[in-house]
Design a protein around this motif. Structure first.
Motif, mmCIF file in Angstrom:
data_model
loop_
_atom_site.group_PDB
_atom_site.id
_atom_site.type_symbol
_atom_site.label_atom_id
_atom_site.label_comp_id
_atom_site.label_asym_id
_atom_site.label_seq_id
_atom_site.Cartn_x
_atom_site.Cartn_y
_atom_site.Cartn_z
ATOM 1 N N ILE A 13 0.841 -1.198 0.000
ATOM 2 C CA ILE A 13 0.000 0.000 0.000
ATOM 3 C C ILE A 13 0.872 1.242 0.000
ATOM 4 C CG2 ILE A 13 -0.372 0.121 2.502
ATOM 5 C CD1 ILE A 13 -2.931 1.066 -0.184
ATOM 6 N N ARG A 16 1.981 1.683 -3.515
ATOM 7 C CA ARG A 16 0.876 2.128 -4.371
ATOM 8 C C ARG A 16 0.528 3.597 -4.126
ATOM 9 N NH1 ARG A 16 -4.113 -1.307 -4.298
ATOM 10 N NH2 ARG A 16 -3.700 -1.517 -2.090
ATOM 11 N N ILE A 17 0.643 4.046 -2.886
ATOM 12 C CA ILE A 17 0.392 5.455 -2.560
ATOM 13 C C ILE A 17 1.436 6.328 -3.259
ATOM 14 C CG2 ILE A 17 0.443 7.171 -0.701
ATOM 15 C CD1 ILE A 17 -0.705 4.893 1.132
ATOM 16 N N PRO A 56 -5.377 4.014 -2.330
ATOM 17 C CA PRO A 56 -4.248 4.936 -2.152
ATOM 18 C C PRO A 56 -4.674 6.405 -2.230
ATOM 19 C CG PRO A 56 -3.651 3.189 -3.666
ATOM 20 C CD PRO A 56 -5.116 3.051 -3.405
#
Length: 86
Positions: A13, A16-17, A56
């Motif tokens: 994550i 992805r952010i 995200p």
């Protein structure tokens, strides 16, 4: 095993952010605008791809890096950078 899976999810994550933030910044620069459409950052309009970008996006908004606006339910979501990239 469970801890490893949780760490991988957390790393995923985070990655992805960061990727989404770069994508938004790139589109803003290319367009010469201060905002982009959510539909511009989703490659395929399929549920899994939408969620892959939406989660995200929520994190970025929570971190106050972007601002989102949706004028009506089920309409376009606009993403605005808090600071215009140089």
């Amino acid at each position: 095993r469970r801890l490893r899976a949780e760490i991988r999810e957390e790393e995923d994550i985070t990655k992805r952010i960061e990727e989404l933030m770069k994508k938004v910044e790139t589109l803003v620069k290319e367009m010469g605008s201060d905002r982009v459409k959510f539909s511009q950052i989703v490659e395929e309009w399929k549920r899994e791809k939408i969620v892959e970008k939406f989660i995200p996006l929520l994190h970025l908004e929570m971190d106050k890096k972007v601002e989102t606006l949706q004028e009506e339910f089920f309409k376009e979501i606009w993403i605005k950078l808090k600071q215009f990239p140089s």
